[in-house]
Design a protein around this motif. Structure first.
Motif, PDB file in Angstrom:
ATOM      1  N   SER A   1      16.088  15.775  -7.603  1.00 55.12           N
ATOM      2  CA  SER A   1      14.770  14.691  -8.152  1.00 55.12           C
ATOM      3  C   SER A   1      13.772  14.770  -7.040  1.00 55.12           C
ATOM      4  O   SER A   1      14.021  15.084  -6.107  1.00 55.12           O
ATOM      5  N   LEU A   2      12.482  14.380  -7.599  1.00 54.34           N
ATOM      6  CA  LEU A   2      11.255  14.423  -6.759  1.00 54.34           C
ATOM      7  C   LEU A   2      10.960  12.639  -6.766  1.00 54.34           C
ATOM      8  O   LEU A   2      11.561  11.962  -7.537  1.00 54.34           O
ATOM      9  N   VAL A   3       9.987  12.346  -5.711  1.00 55.23           N
ATOM     10  CA  VAL A   3       9.566  11.047  -5.707  1.00 55.23           C
ATOM     11  C   VAL A   3       8.024  11.079  -5.685  1.00 55.23           C
ATOM     12  O   VAL A   3       7.373  11.534  -5.294  1.00 55.23           O
ATOM     13  N   VAL A   4       7.732  10.150  -6.640  1.00 54.49           N
ATOM     14  CA  VAL A   4       6.068   9.605  -6.246  1.00 54.49           C
ATOM     15  C   VAL A   4       6.104   8.213  -6.209  1.00 54.49           C
ATOM     16  O   VAL A   4       6.310   7.458  -6.917  1.00 54.49           O
ATOM     17  N   GLY A   5       5.997   7.756  -4.707  1.00 51.01           N
ATOM     18  CA  GLY A   5       6.129   6.661  -4.459  1.00 51.01           C
ATOM     19  C   GLY A   5       4.701   5.882  -3.887  1.00 51.01           C
ATOM     20  O   GLY A   5       3.768   6.897  -3.642  1.00 51.01           O
ATOM     21  N   GLU A   6       4.305   4.792  -4.206  1.00 55.05           N
ATOM     22  CA  GLU A   6       2.805   4.384  -3.783  1.00 55.05           C
ATOM     23  C   GLU A   6       2.355   4.599  -2.449  1.00 55.05           C
ATOM     24  O   GLU A   6       1.319   5.165  -2.061  1.00 55.05           O
ATOM     25  N   GLU A   7       3.409   4.208  -1.347  1.00 52.46           N
ATOM     26  CA  GLU A   7       2.803   4.673  -0.014  1.00 52.46           C
ATOM     27  C   GLU A   7       3.045   5.955   0.146  1.00 52.46           C
ATOM     28  O   GLU A   7       2.187   6.346   1.111  1.00 52.46           O
TER      29      GLU A   7
ATOM     30  N   LYS B   1      -4.455   0.025   3.910  1.00 51.65           N
ATOM     31  CA  LYS B   1      -4.739   1.386   3.457  1.00 51.65           C
ATOM     32  C   LYS B   1      -6.030   1.924   3.215  1.00 51.65           C
ATOM     33  O   LYS B   1      -6.325   2.987   3.745  1.00 51.65           O
ATOM     34  N   SER B   2      -6.925   0.866   2.582  1.00 52.56           N
ATOM     35  CA  SER B   2      -8.206   1.126   2.497  1.00 52.56           C
ATOM     36  C   SER B   2      -8.847  -0.265   2.281  1.00 52.56           C
ATOM     37  O   SER B   2      -8.012  -1.252   2.276  1.00 52.56           O
ATOM     38  N   PRO B   3     -10.113  -0.406   2.481  1.00 55.82           N
ATOM     39  CA  PRO B   3     -10.802  -1.965   2.505  1.00 55.82           C
ATOM     40  C   PRO B   3     -10.189  -2.628   1.178  1.00 55.82           C
ATOM     41  O   PRO B   3     -10.116  -2.286   0.037  1.00 55.82           O
ATOM     42  N   GLY B   4      -9.362  -3.682   1.580  1.00 56.80           N
ATOM     43  CA  GLY B   4      -8.889  -4.481   0.688  1.00 56.80           C
ATOM     44  C   GLY B   4      -7.342  -4.377   0.065  1.00 56.80           C
ATOM     45  O   GLY B   4      -6.911  -5.023  -0.786  1.00 56.80           O
ATOM     46  N   ASP B   5      -6.960  -2.989   0.216  1.00 59.67           N
ATOM     47  CA  ASP B   5      -5.786  -2.586  -0.279  1.00 59.67           C
ATOM     48  C   ASP B   5      -4.706  -2.902   0.874  1.00 59.67           C
ATOM     49  O   ASP B   5      -4.440  -1.992   1.756  1.00 59.67           O
ATOM     50  N   LEU B   6      -3.684  -3.654   0.604  1.00 57.54           N
ATOM     51  CA  LEU B   6      -2.845  -4.206   1.643  1.00 57.54           C
ATOM     52  C   LEU B   6      -1.643  -3.285   1.558  1.00 57.54           C
ATOM     53  O   LEU B   6      -1.024  -2.842   0.752  1.00 57.54           O
ATOM     54  N   VAL B   7      -1.072  -3.082   2.727  1.00 54.66           N
ATOM     55  CA  VAL B   7       0.453  -2.587   2.845  1.00 54.66           C
ATOM     56  C   VAL B   7       1.035  -3.148   4.126  1.00 54.66           C
ATOM     57  O   VAL B   7       0.516  -3.807   4.977  1.00 54.66           O
ATOM     58  N   THR B   8       2.389  -3.641   3.847  1.00 55.32           N
ATOM     59  CA  THR B   8       3.091  -4.229   4.892  1.00 55.32           C
ATOM     60  C   THR B   8       4.334  -3.426   5.346  1.00 55.32           C
ATOM     61  O   THR B   8       4.665  -2.417   4.838  1.00 55.32           O
ATOM     62  N   THR B   9       4.946  -3.957   6.210  1.00 57.82           N
ATOM     63  CA  THR B   9       5.973  -3.124   7.080  1.00 57.82           C
ATOM     64  C   THR B   9       7.378  -3.260   6.048  1.00 57.82           C
ATOM     65  O   THR B   9       7.908  -2.378   5.928  1.00 57.82           O
ATOM     66  N   ALA B  10       7.293  -4.272   5.150  1.00 55.57           N
ATOM     67  CA  ALA B  10       8.334  -4.323   4.304  1.00 55.57           C
ATOM     68  C   ALA B  10       7.926  -3.292   2.996  1.00 55.57           C
ATOM     69  O   ALA B  10       9.220  -2.732   2.578  1.00 55.57           O
ATOM     70  N   ASP B  11       6.907  -3.147   2.759  1.00 54.97           N
ATOM     71  CA  ASP B  11       6.563  -2.019   1.507  1.00 54.97           C
ATOM     72  C   ASP B  11       7.016  -0.707   2.009  1.00 54.97           C
ATOM     73  O   ASP B  11       7.790  -0.033   1.399  1.00 54.97           O
ATOM     74  N   ILE B  12       6.774  -0.393   3.530  1.00 57.27           N
ATOM     75  CA  ILE B  12       7.323   1.035   3.886  1.00 57.27           C
ATOM     76  C   ILE B  12       8.640   1.182   4.255  1.00 57.27           C
ATOM     77  O   ILE B  12       9.184   2.130   3.721  1.00 57.27           O
TER      78      ILE B  12
END
Length: 274
Positions: A63-69, A35-46
């Motif tokens: 309800s609303l959502v605040v999700g990391e991705e 997502k940014s240098p050194g900050d990983l995301v995988t298809t599983a996260d998404i």
């Protein structure tokens, strides 16, 4: 607001079994991104965050959502934290780097908040098929067993978990005439596991300065409901699920030892930043 805590546990467990564990130790190169240098995301996260949003939103309409991705794509999603509606705070995989490396120390974290108040939280450990749950005023449990912090009365009795640079700072003070030094525990690379250990009394004190709400809202409520105490170092106020720019969170077993821990871990400062 009444929440079926067990049903939410079931949702989180099913999503982990459907979207996270089938990909564990089976990720291809194209399944891991930055997502940014050194900050990983995988298809599983998404995939896990997408399914959690669908199912949790269906359970609690309006309800609303605040999700990391989701926030990584559009930071305006953080505005939901200031709304009058219930907000699901989601970290689909806490410890993504461990997960991407095939290591089993990761967790799925969810909290429910409203107007800054933490209502309930879940930390699911997919690799070990266990879930820690907390509900405000109802205590904390790990797979049905009550969680309790240890009753520690002084800093020298504590085992403390710190970031690497802060840990190095404390270790360099061993040669100074500062009295007893607490035991230092390594970080797991997943705050989900940090918080489960804190709530179970396996170690006793932690300090964090990177305070994204999805990393800490679920664990803070778990720790509180297990009898623990938390306060921000600079503001001297309890943690709330917001984005902090210039403050640190310090968690201890009780209020009596909090100030002693603050002075030892942050000498000469109200907010330790490294």
């Amino acid at each position: 607001m009444r929440i079926d805590v067990d049903y939410i546990t079931q949702i989180i467990t099913e999503v982990a079994n459907e979207e996270i564990m089938p990909r564990f130790q089976k990720l291809e190169r194209g399944d891991i991104m930055e997502k940014s240098p050194g900050d990983l995301v995988t298809t599983a996260d998404i995939a896990a965050e997408t399914k959690l949003i669908d199912r949790l939103s269906a359970y609690l309409p309006n309800s609303l959502v605040v999700g990391e991705e989701g926030v990584a794509k559009d930071e305006r999603a953080l505005a939901a934290l200031d709304s009058d509606y219930p907000v699901w705070i989601i970290d689909p995989i806490d410890g993504t780097r461990n997960f991407a490396n095939g290591e089993s120390i990761f967790g799925c974290m969810v909290a429910l908040a409203k107007r800054g108040e933490l209502i309930a939280s879940w930390i699911h450990d997919p690799a070990r098929a266990r879930t820690a749950v907390a509900e405000k005023g109802a205590g904390a449990e790990l797979d049905g067993q009550k969680l309790h912090v240890q009753d520690i009365t002084s800093i020298e009795e504590m085992t403390v978990t710190l970031g690497n640079r802060h840990r190095d700072f404390i270790e360099k003070r061993r040669d100074d005439d500062l009295g007893p030094i607490p035991n230092l525990a390594p970080r797991y690379g997943s705050v989900a596991h940090d918080y489960m250990s804190l709530a179970a009394g396996e170690f006793h004190c932690a300090q964090y300065r990177r305070l994204n709400p999805w990393d800490h809202a679920p664990g803070v409520l778990l720790h509180r409901e297990a009898g623990g105490y938390d306060q921000m170092i600079a503001s001297q106020a309890p943690y709330t699920p917001i984005v902090y720019e210039e403050d640190c969170l310090l968690l201890t077993p009780n209020a009596d030892v909090w100030e002693e821990a603050r002075q030892f871990l942050n000498p000469g400062s109200d907010s330790y930043h490294v």
